[in-house]
Every structure is written in structure tokens, then in C-alpha cells.
Design an enzyme around this catalytic site. Structure first.
Site, PDB file in Angstrom:
ATOM      1  N   GLU B 178     -61.582 -53.400  50.878  1.00  0.00           N
ATOM      2  CA  GLU B 178     -62.316 -53.840  49.632  1.00  0.00           C
ATOM      3  C   GLU B 178     -61.387 -53.427  48.522  1.00  0.00           C
ATOM      4  O   GLU B 178     -61.605 -53.487  47.417  1.00  0.00           O
ATOM      5  CB  GLU B 178     -63.515 -52.356  49.497  1.00  0.00           C
ATOM      6  CG  GLU B 178     -62.919 -50.969  49.481  1.00  0.00           C
ATOM      7  CD  GLU B 178     -63.911 -50.019  49.191  1.00  0.00           C
ATOM      8  OE1 GLU B 178     -65.030 -50.381  49.658  1.00  0.00           O
ATOM      9  OE2 GLU B 178     -63.630 -48.988  48.762  1.00  0.00           O
ATOM     10  N   HIS B 179     -60.036 -53.287  48.935  1.00  0.00           N
ATOM     11  CA  HIS B 179     -59.124 -53.065  47.841  1.00  0.00           C
ATOM     12  C   HIS B 179     -58.268 -54.492  47.602  1.00  0.00           C
ATOM     13  O   HIS B 179     -58.012 -54.363  46.397  1.00  0.00           O
ATOM     14  CB  HIS B 179     -57.874 -52.179  48.441  1.00  0.00           C
ATOM     15  CG  HIS B 179     -58.626 -50.457  48.497  1.00  0.00           C
ATOM     16  ND1 HIS B 179     -58.404 -49.727  49.817  1.00  0.00           N
ATOM     17  CD2 HIS B 179     -59.667 -49.838  47.835  1.00  0.00           C
ATOM     18  CE1 HIS B 179     -59.064 -48.629  49.482  1.00  0.00           C
ATOM     19  NE2 HIS B 179     -59.926 -48.814  48.550  1.00  0.00           N
ATOM     20  N   HIS B 180     -58.170 -55.110  48.609  1.00  0.00           N
ATOM     21  CA  HIS B 180     -57.241 -56.466  48.313  1.00  0.00           C
ATOM     22  C   HIS B 180     -58.187 -57.668  48.560  1.00  0.00           C
ATOM     23  O   HIS B 180     -57.613 -58.489  48.086  1.00  0.00           O
ATOM     24  CB  HIS B 180     -56.021 -56.403  49.026  1.00  0.00           C
ATOM     25  CG  HIS B 180     -55.280 -55.354  48.522  1.00  0.00           C
ATOM     26  ND1 HIS B 180     -55.274 -53.700  49.376  1.00  0.00           N
ATOM     27  CD2 HIS B 180     -54.082 -55.155  47.743  1.00  0.00           C
ATOM     28  CE1 HIS B 180     -54.217 -53.201  49.147  1.00  0.00           C
ATOM     29  NE2 HIS B 180     -53.842 -53.611  48.027  1.00  0.00           N
ATOM     30  N   GLN B 218     -61.563 -48.827  56.586  1.00  0.00           N
ATOM     31  CA  GLN B 218     -62.013 -48.803  57.982  1.00  0.00           C
ATOM     32  C   GLN B 218     -62.764 -47.372  58.458  1.00  0.00           C
ATOM     33  O   GLN B 218     -63.551 -47.313  59.220  1.00  0.00           O
ATOM     34  CB  GLN B 218     -60.564 -48.811  58.736  1.00  0.00           C
ATOM     35  CG  GLN B 218     -60.965 -48.928  60.106  1.00  0.00           C
ATOM     36  CD  GLN B 218     -59.587 -49.298  60.886  1.00  0.00           C
ATOM     37  OE1 GLN B 218     -58.643 -49.734  60.227  1.00  0.00           O
ATOM     38  NE2 GLN B 218     -59.253 -48.650  62.312  1.00  0.00           N
ATOM     39  N   HIS B 246     -54.444 -54.889  59.352  1.00  0.00           N
ATOM     40  CA  HIS B 246     -55.167 -55.027  57.885  1.00  0.00           C
ATOM     41  C   HIS B 246     -54.191 -56.037  57.519  1.00  0.00           C
ATOM     42  O   HIS B 246     -52.855 -55.662  57.200  1.00  0.00           O
ATOM     43  CB  HIS B 246     -55.033 -53.842  57.182  1.00  0.00           C
ATOM     44  CG  HIS B 246     -56.004 -52.695  57.573  1.00  0.00           C
ATOM     45  ND1 HIS B 246     -56.897 -52.188  56.672  1.00  0.00           N
ATOM     46  CD2 HIS B 246     -56.141 -52.300  58.785  1.00  0.00           C
ATOM     47  CE1 HIS B 246     -57.912 -51.164  57.401  1.00  0.00           C
ATOM     48  NE2 HIS B 246     -57.396 -51.099  58.640  1.00  0.00           N
TER      49      HIS B 246
END
Lengths: 235, 286
Positions: B178-180, B218, B246
Site C-alpha cells: 500500500e506504500h508503493h 504484510q 516485496h
């Protein structure tokens, strides 16, 4: 002196070009055309990245919203910026030019046996779905009195893979770049990759791998040379 | 050991339960972020840790729409995380197929501007339909928002006099960071100690699918899977281990090709009894 062929190279290269022009040279010219066309289709200067970031960031905000997410939640607050920067990094190959990295790492060397750099990790983006594909690249070439610094082969892979790509084109671009830079007797490039667009969506086949290859010069014409390359790389 | 130990303990004393009291045997088990740290609350779309209070003293509403901040009514902060877990499990917001259809044009337009922003020519042959394909792909990668746990599980819970560990391991998992917004993929191993009720085995994999096909972290994914099974079956214990790669670490940033992230959630006897946990971890390793 040290076994280098200083002073004799240009004659050898001219002889080679005269004799081989009809097959390898023509092939190299055709490859060059397609590579040039590809290079002209897109270009991006590093300095433009900063100025383009807000637009990409805004687009990612819209995407998050349209997917039904809450862009104000903590985990997503800076995601548009991070995703935009990540995307720029993953396509940084557009900044880079093969000549810039190769020019000073070509050496005269009296070596006419195959040179292989294999298992070069490669990460690229599928231009159809904007989803990663990754794998390994194996490059082999038959020098013609000129060798290239080994890491430069990996850098060539980086330049062309960090773009929106199709695996077939990527393979060909790498082979063309090596052949243009060194004018070797032959070049072979094999890429084996997993495409997330096939693994994570669509047919969802987890263990599939796509293998593409480009053989130029002797690696194409001479089966034994090709066989040597393949047996050394595809164990 | 009480059959309901897992659930009762959680509702009576939620915060300590969700905080590891014994060192995890896996490489990473991050404790619940503190309520103070996560005071900025969010919608309930992906439940659990995001359904924290937006303002101190508030709590997320029962079934808030995903895109508006959660309404708040005063509630004790210590229970908000576990309440939000159970609420989110029962009342997962769903995105509908119709929503997908309606969002597609805006998504495609956004992807076109991304292509232009990257310096590409959206009109070249290879990229002509890419915005639409990328939009559809992204909707597929987040299709977990369209699905409800309750729909998947309701008719596949069976009464069975079995009180030994049940493990389903090596469940392939694909998620999105969700960050990248870059893929995460790996394997999930789930084990539980039934208390007279067992779940259809493929339903465990379906639970993984629902929660993984979202924008995820995660740690949260691991916990959501564990909690969903706990809520559905009320077993004596649940263990979930995820080992994943990831792409945000592999393709960019530190660029460590072979790194893997391991997270685990142990509930009930899996947490309290080291031997049970050991049995689970040994069996998933083998």
C-alpha cells in the site's frame, strides 16, 4: 606488450567488415533502425522528473480513490508520492544512454573465445499492464579484438530493462547495443522471465517462465557457436 | 484449557492479547501500533489497524462508507482495535462490479497521465490500450474489496470431532504494497486447533485471497487472516505465518534480491503453549 593488439586492430576490423558485411553488417543495420526508432519514441531527462512528479502523484491519488480506498488513512497518506517516485525509478532507463556508460570501458584484447555474463538479474515493467516482469539475462559475445568491461553488460541490461517493455524487444535492444558498441563476431542474449501479468492476474499460472533469445552474427549462423553459448548458460 | 479461551480472552483484555507476550519464533512480528501512534483514523475498507480513531476519543462507526472519515462516538481506546477487527470482519465494505465499471474511465485517464508523466507516448501501438488494461489489472489486484468473508465461509463450517492441528500450508499469495503500489508475493501457512468445528480447506485459501487482494501491509494481512478464522470457527488456537518477497525492496530502494519478510500471528493456544506453536512451526517448515 601485455599481448594487446595495439595498432593492428583497425586493419582487422576493416577486413572483417568487408568480408562479413553482407550477412552480419546488414543484420546489424536493421537492428539499429529499430533501436533508433525505439529511442526516438521516448526520451526523458532526469531534470524533468521533478517537474513531472506532481502530475503523476495526482494521477495516483485518483487511482486510489477510484479503487475505493480512503486516501486519508494513515497508510495511504504519502502513497501517491511514493508510488510516483517508484514508477519514475522503475522507468529510469529512459534517462540513460548506452554510449554514456560504454565509451570508456572498451578495451583492445586479443581474445577470440566466447565471453559470457550470465544470471544478470533483470526487473522491468510490462508495457501492456504496467506490472513487473523479472528474471535473468544471459549475454554472450565473440569478441573481435575488442572486449567490454563486464559490468557494462549488466548496465546495458539496466538501461533497457528499466523502461516500459516487451520482453522480445528488450532482448533485441540488448543484443543490438552490444553489437553496435563492440562490433563482435557474434552476440547472443537470452532472457528468462516471470511475468506478473500472467502470474497475478489473467491465466494465473504461477510457474510459467517466458524465454526469449536474440542471436546475431556467428551465434546465429554457426550452430556450434550457438550450442556452446546455450550449453554454458542454460544448465 | 477452555474451548473459548481464544475469543473470551480477546474480548476481555484485547490490547495485551494482541501484543506479543512471548518472543515470536519468526523473524518479524510487529506488535499492534499503539492507539496513540495510530490516532489518525481511517475508513474501514481494510479494517483492522486502519480502523483506528481519527481523533482522540472517537472510534470508527459500525459500517462507514469507505471514502469518508469514520464517525466517532466516545469509546475506550483500548478496545477499539479489537472491536474494529471484529466489526471489519463482519461488515467488510464491498466494492461492487458496477462500481468497477463506473470507475474504469477515470482510472484509465489517470494511467494515461502517468504514461505521459513518465515521458512515454500513450499513442504508440504498444501503449494504446495500456491505460485500460492497467486499470482493469489494478481492479483485479484489489478485488478483495469486492468480497466478503462471510459469503465465503458461511456454509463450509462443519461439526467434526477433531481436536488435532489442521494445517494448510504453501498457499500462494499475491498482494499489493500500500506504500508503493508494487506487488508483494509469497506463501501463507495457516494452522488451527479446531474446537468441534472445522472449515472447508479451500476456504482458508479463499480467506487469504480476500485479504491479500487489497492494498496491504504484510503485518496487517497476517493478522486479518488469523482473526477471520478465529471469528468464524472459535478454535482453540490459530497460527498464521506469511513469508513474502516485496518488490518495493527488490526492484527499487535497497534492491536486495533475495530478501524475504516473515510475519506471524499466533492466537489462543498457539500463543500460550510453546509446544503447540513449535509443532505448527515444525510442520510448516518440513
Amino acid at each position: 606488450m601485455n599481448g594487446h593488439c595495439n595498432g593492428k586492430i583497425s586493419n582487422t576490423v576493416e577486413d572483417y567488415n568487408r568480408n562479413e558485411k553482407k550477412c552480419f553488417g546488414d543484420l546489424a543495420v536493421e537492428m539499429k533502425k529499430s533501436a533508433v526508432i525505439c529511442e526516438q519514441e521516448f526520451s526523458r531527462k532526469k531534470t524533468e522528473d521533478e517537474s513531472r512528479l506532481p502530475a503523476i502523484e495526482a494521477a495516483y491519488s485518483i487511482i486510489l480513490r477510484e479503487l475505493g480506498e480512503d486516501t486519508d488513512r494513515q497508510g495511504l497518506l504519502r502513497t501517491p508520492l511514493r508510488a510516483a517516485k517508484a514508477m519514475q525509478f522503475l522507468t529510469k532507463g529512459y534517462h540513460e544512454n548506452v554510449n554514456d556508460i560504454l565509451n570508456d570501458a572498451i578495451f583492445d584484447e586479443d581474445h577470440d573465445e566466447m565471453v559470457i555474463v550470465k544470471d544478470i538479474d533483470m526487473f522491468s515493467l510490462c508495457e501492456h499492464h504496467l506490472v513487473p516482469f523479472f528474471g535473468k539475462v544471459h549475454i554472450g559475445y565473440l569478441p573481435n579484438q575488442k572486449v567490454v568491461g563486464l559490468s557494462k553488460l549488466a548496465r546495458i541490461v539496466e538501461i533497457f530493462s528499466r523502461r516500459l517493455q516487451v520482453q522480445e524487444r528488450l532482448t533485441k535492444q540488448i543484443a543490438t547495443a552490444v553489437s553496435e558498441a563492440l562490433q563482435p563476431k557474434g552476440v547472443a542474449v537470452v532472457i528468462e522471465a516471470a511475468h506478473m501479468c500472467m502470474v497475478m492476474r489473467g491465466v494465473q499460472k504461477i510457474n510459467t517462465r517466458t524465454v526469449t533469445s536474440t542471436m546475431l552474427g556467428l551465434c546465429r549462423e554457426d550452430p556450434k557457436t550457438r550450442e556452446e553459448f546455450l550449453s554454458l548458460t542454460m544448465r | 484449557m477452555s474451548p473459548d479461551a481464544c475469543v473470551r480472552t480477546r474480548s476481555e483484555n484485547p490490547s495485551p492479547k494482541l501484543t506479543p507476550q512471548v518472543p515470536s519464533l519468526c523473524a518479524m512480528e510487529r506488535a499492534l501500533p499503539t492507539q496513540q501512534k495510530d490516532a489518525e483514523a481511517t475508513g474501514e475498507l481494510n479494517g483492522l489497524f486502519d480502523a483506528m480513531m481519527r481523533k482522540p476519543g472517537g472510534r470508527p462507526g459500525q459500517a462507514p462508507p469507505a471514502q469518508t472519515p469514520a464517525e466517532s462516538t466516545p469509546q475506550p481506546t483500548s478496545s477499539s482495535s479489537s472491536c474494529s477487527v471484529t466489526e471489519s470482519w463482519r461488515e467488510d465494505r464491498t466494492r461492487s462490479v458496477e462500481d468497477n465499471e463506473m470507475s474504469l474511465p477515470s482510472l484509465a485517464t489517470a494511467y494515461t497521465s502517468i504514461l505521459r508523466g513518465l515521458g512515454e507516448d500513450p499513442l504508440r501501438q504498444g501503449l494504446l490500450k495500456t491505460p485500460r488494461r492497467a486499470a482493469t489489472a489494478m481492479q483485479f489486484f484489489t478485488k478483495g474489496y469486492q468480497e466478503k468473508i462471510i459469503d465465503v465461509m458461511n456454509d463450509a463450517i462443519f461439526d467434526e470431532d477433531h481436536d488435532e492441528m489442521v494445517i494448510v500450508k504453501d498457499i500462494d499469495m499475491f498482494s499489493m504494497c500500500e506504500h508503493h503500489l508494487v506487488p508483494i508475493f509469497g506463501r501463507v501457512h495457516i494452522g488451527y486447533l479446531p474446537d468441534k468445528r472445522v472449515l472447508g480447506l479451500s476456504k482458508l485459501a479463499r480467506i487469504v485471497e480476500i485479504y491479500s487482494r487489497r492494498l496491504q501491509v504484510q503485518e496487517r494481512l497476517t493478522k486479518q487472516i488469523a482473526v477471520a478464522i478465529t471469528e468464524a470457527l472459535k478454535p482453540a488456537g490459530v497460527g498464521v505465518v506469511i513469508e513474502a518477497t516485496h518488490m518495493c525492496m527488490v526492484m527499487r530502494g535497497v534492491q536486495k534480491m533475495n530478501s524475504k519478510t516473515v510475519t506471524s500471528t499466533m492466537l489462543g493456544v498457539f500463543r500460550e503453549d510453546p509446544k503447540t506453536r513449535d509443532e505448527f512451526l515444525t510442520l510448516i517448515r518440513g
